[in-house]
Design a protein around this motif. Sequence first.
Motif, PDB file in Angstrom:
ATOM      1  N   TRP A 226       0.870  -1.155   0.000  1.00 21.23           N
ATOM      2  CA  TRP A 226       0.000   0.000   0.000  1.00 21.23           C
ATOM      3  C   TRP A 226       0.918   1.220   0.000  1.00 21.23           C
ATOM      4  O   TRP A 226       2.122   1.082   0.195  1.00 21.23           O
ATOM      5  CB  TRP A 226      -0.857   0.064   1.262  1.00 21.23           C
ATOM      6  N   LYS A 227       0.386   2.385  -0.193  1.00 24.02           N
ATOM      7  CA  LYS A 227       1.218   3.585  -0.065  1.00 24.02           C
ATOM      8  C   LYS A 227       1.658   3.716   1.388  1.00 24.02           C
ATOM      9  O   LYS A 227       0.836   3.915   2.282  1.00 24.02           O
ATOM     10  CB  LYS A 227       0.452   4.828  -0.502  1.00 24.02           C
ATOM     11  N   GLY A 228       2.947   3.535   1.649  1.00 18.79           N
ATOM     12  CA  GLY A 228       3.490   3.666   2.997  1.00 18.79           C
ATOM     13  C   GLY A 228       3.421   2.427   3.855  1.00 18.79           C
ATOM     14  O   GLY A 228       3.762   2.475   5.038  1.00 18.79           O
ATOM     15  N   HIS A 229       3.002   1.287   3.300  1.00 21.72           N
ATOM     16  CA  HIS A 229       2.918   0.073   4.104  1.00 21.72           C
ATOM     17  C   HIS A 229       3.138  -1.152   3.221  1.00 21.72           C
ATOM     18  O   HIS A 229       2.932  -1.113   2.004  1.00 21.72           O
ATOM     19  CB  HIS A 229       1.562  -0.029   4.803  1.00 21.72           C
ATOM     20  N   MET A 230       3.563  -2.259   3.870  1.00 26.55           N
ATOM     21  CA  MET A 230       3.765  -3.510   3.148  1.00 26.55           C
ATOM     22  C   MET A 230       3.726  -4.684   4.108  1.00 26.55           C
ATOM     23  O   MET A 230       3.861  -4.536   5.322  1.00 26.55           O
ATOM     24  CB  MET A 230       5.110  -3.508   2.415  1.00 26.55           C
ATOM     25  N   GLY A 231       3.527  -5.871   3.544  1.00 31.71           N
ATOM     26  CA  GLY A 231       3.568  -7.103   4.319  1.00 31.71           C
ATOM     27  C   GLY A 231       3.849  -8.260   3.385  1.00 31.71           C
ATOM     28  O   GLY A 231       3.966  -8.093   2.161  1.00 31.71           O
ATOM     29  N   ASN A 243       2.941  -3.612  12.064  1.00 37.15           N
ATOM     30  CA  ASN A 243       1.994  -2.533  11.797  1.00 37.15           C
ATOM     31  C   ASN A 243       1.661  -1.726  13.049  1.00 37.15           C
ATOM     32  O   ASN A 243       1.730  -2.215  14.174  1.00 37.15           O
ATOM     33  CB  ASN A 243       0.716  -3.104  11.178  1.00 37.15           C
ATOM     34  N   ALA A 244       1.276  -0.474  12.811  1.00 36.68           N
ATOM     35  CA  ALA A 244       1.003   0.453  13.904  1.00 36.68           C
ATOM     36  C   ALA A 244      -0.397   0.272  14.484  1.00 36.68           C
ATOM     37  O   ALA A 244      -0.696   0.869  15.522  1.00 36.68           O
ATOM     38  CB  ALA A 244       1.190   1.881  13.427  1.00 36.68           C
ATOM     39  N   PHE A 245      -1.259  -0.518  13.850  1.00 36.64           N
ATOM     40  CA  PHE A 245      -2.581  -0.788  14.418  1.00 36.64           C
ATOM     41  C   PHE A 245      -2.446  -1.711  15.629  1.00 36.64           C
ATOM     42  O   PHE A 245      -2.954  -1.425  16.713  1.00 36.64           O
ATOM     43  CB  PHE A 245      -3.502  -1.416  13.371  1.00 36.64           C
ATOM     44  N   HIS A 246      -1.741  -2.832  15.445  1.00 41.63           N
ATOM     45  CA  HIS A 246      -1.506  -3.760  16.558  1.00 41.63           C
ATOM     46  C   HIS A 246      -0.279  -3.360  17.379  1.00 41.63           C
ATOM     47  O   HIS A 246      -0.088  -3.850  18.488  1.00 41.63           O
ATOM     48  CB  HIS A 246      -1.293  -5.183  16.027  1.00 41.63           C
ATOM     49  N   MET A 247       0.569  -2.506  16.815  1.00 38.17           N
ATOM     50  CA  MET A 247       1.857  -2.118  17.406  1.00 38.17           C
ATOM     51  C   MET A 247       2.769  -3.317  17.620  1.00 38.17           C
ATOM     52  O   MET A 247       3.551  -3.375  18.567  1.00 38.17           O
ATOM     53  CB  MET A 247       1.655  -1.346  18.718  1.00 38.17           C
ATOM     54  N   LEU A 248       2.683  -4.263  16.694  1.00 40.77           N
ATOM     55  CA  LEU A 248       3.541  -5.442  16.709  1.00 40.77           C
ATOM     56  C   LEU A 248       3.445  -6.150  15.365  1.00 40.77           C
ATOM     57  O   LEU A 248       2.689  -5.732  14.476  1.00 40.77           O
ATOM     58  CB  LEU A 248       3.170  -6.384  17.861  1.00 40.77           C
ATOM     59  N   VAL A 249       4.216  -7.208  15.221  1.00 38.59           N
ATOM     60  CA  VAL A 249       4.142  -8.048  14.025  1.00 38.59           C
ATOM     61  C   VAL A 249       2.956  -8.988  14.186  1.00 38.59           C
ATOM     62  O   VAL A 249       2.908  -9.779  15.127  1.00 38.59           O
ATOM     63  CB  VAL A 249       5.442  -8.853  13.819  1.00 38.59           C
ATOM     64  N   ALA A 250       1.992  -8.877  13.290  1.00 37.54           N
ATOM     65  CA  ALA A 250       0.751  -9.640  13.393  1.00 37.54           C
ATOM     66  C   ALA A 250       0.511 -10.446  12.130  1.00 37.54           C
ATOM     67  O   ALA A 250       0.987 -10.112  11.044  1.00 37.54           O
ATOM     68  CB  ALA A 250      -0.429  -8.695  13.631  1.00 37.54           C
ATOM     69  N   VAL A 257      -7.154  -6.749   6.533  1.00 37.68           N
ATOM     70  CA  VAL A 257      -6.184  -5.658   6.471  1.00 37.68           C
ATOM     71  C   VAL A 257      -6.616  -4.641   5.417  1.00 37.68           C
ATOM     72  O   VAL A 257      -6.581  -3.425   5.651  1.00 37.68           O
ATOM     73  CB  VAL A 257      -4.776  -6.198   6.152  1.00 37.68           C
ATOM     74  N   ILE A 258      -7.033  -5.137   4.264  1.00 36.85           N
ATOM     75  CA  ILE A 258      -7.476  -4.244   3.189  1.00 36.85           C
ATOM     76  C   ILE A 258      -8.660  -3.403   3.648  1.00 36.85           C
ATOM     77  O   ILE A 258      -8.713  -2.193   3.409  1.00 36.85           O
ATOM     78  CB  ILE A 258      -7.839  -5.070   1.938  1.00 36.85           C
ATOM     79  N   GLU A 259      -9.594  -4.027   4.343  1.00 37.88           N
ATOM     80  CA  GLU A 259     -10.770  -3.295   4.820  1.00 37.88           C
ATOM     81  C   GLU A 259     -10.369  -2.235   5.835  1.00 37.88           C
ATOM     82  O   GLU A 259     -10.884  -1.105   5.816  1.00 37.88           O
ATOM     83  CB  GLU A 259     -11.778  -4.265   5.428  1.00 37.88           C
ATOM     84  N   ARG A 260      -9.452  -2.558   6.748  1.00 33.77           N
ATOM     85  CA  ARG A 260      -9.063  -1.617   7.793  1.00 33.77           C
ATOM     86  C   ARG A 260      -8.236  -0.454   7.240  1.00 33.77           C
ATOM     87  O   ARG A 260      -8.441   0.704   7.631  1.00 33.77           O
ATOM     88  CB  ARG A 260      -8.280  -2.344   8.887  1.00 33.77           C
ATOM     89  N   ILE A 261      -7.309  -0.751   6.350  1.00 34.83           N
ATOM     90  CA  ILE A 261      -6.459   0.314   5.805  1.00 34.83           C
ATOM     91  C   ILE A 261      -7.271   1.273   4.944  1.00 34.83           C
ATOM     92  O   ILE A 261      -7.005   2.482   4.909  1.00 34.83           O
ATOM     93  CB  ILE A 261      -5.292  -0.305   5.003  1.00 34.83           C
ATOM     94  N   ALA A 262      -8.260   0.747   4.267  1.00 28.58           N
ATOM     95  CA  ALA A 262      -9.168   1.575   3.461  1.00 28.58           C
ATOM     96  C   ALA A 262      -8.437   2.377   2.388  1.00 28.58           C
ATOM     97  O   ALA A 262      -8.854   3.480   2.018  1.00 28.58           O
ATOM     98  CB  ALA A 262      -9.984   2.501   4.360  1.00 28.58           C
ATOM     99  N   LYS A 263      -7.326   1.844   1.935  1.00 26.68           N
ATOM    100  CA  LYS A 263      -6.607   2.405   0.795  1.00 26.68           C
ATOM    101  C   LYS A 263      -6.302   1.254  -0.153  1.00 26.68           C
ATOM    102  O   LYS A 263      -6.112   0.124   0.284  1.00 26.68           O
ATOM    103  CB  LYS A 263      -5.299   3.081   1.230  1.00 26.68           C
TER     104      LYS A 263
END
Length: 273
Positions: A226-231, A243-250, A257-263
């Motif tokens: 995504w823009k600014g993120h990857m997995g 990721n900064a949502f869980h503040m850990l490796v999840a 993830v796609i639904e939450r990032i909404a980008k």
Amino acid sequence: MADRRLTPARPDLAAAHLRGQVEAQNFVEGTLSSVIRGRASLRAAPSDGASQDSELLRGEAVTVYERKNGWAWVQGETDSYVGYVREAMLGPRMAADAHVIVPLTPLLSAPDVKAPLRDLLPLNALVQAGARIGEFVETEGGFLPARALAPRARAAPDFVAVAEQFFGAPYVWGGKTFQGLDCSGLIQTALQAAGIPAPRDTDMMERDLGQTVLGAKLKRGDLVFWKGHMGVMRDGETLLHANAFHMLVASEPLAEVIERIAKPVTTIKRIEG
């Protein structure tokens, strides 16, 4: 325009090899050094309050272009990243022949599990391996568990399996060790352990790594951007990411993830071989 993250150039100072390519008041050749601590913050400015852009690991070679007020302005050899590191974190150039192959391992003062701890060395840290004493290997800085080391040329067979070892590690911006890492730090670290060179940041990886397979059926090892993120995909449906949502490796379903990032996903890359 040159990428400041990868170009050792400032208005007042630049690397000698950039003469004629950039403008600067002075040009210097730089001197060679190596990192002597398990991990060292590479910062955007010579201050402990400055943003951590990345980390340098023990044994990593750097070119030093300036030493001033306890800080060194350097370029790392592993991924060419430029930044400021505490001068105390640097020492003479090291001829390393072994690397750490576990997420984190103790550097002890003696070949004994009860010996005082000197440091914690992360995955991909480099050392000079000496004599084996029981279950430990003597190095230039202390003793490491023999099972935590391998010859420098030996690479992990599956970079995704390496990344999976970081499940639950904290999310830390600019980090690339089990003590804290960000989304691109996780992937770069895992790829490095597998002998696959990778740039440091998400946009660099999206541009330079692998083949684009956007629209293809997903499989283990695919990198999702995504823009600014990857997995990285663990299988056809599950994403592993710092990721900064869980503040850990999840690890979670990609659809969630796609639904939450909404980008929108910008691309998917596949690394073959």
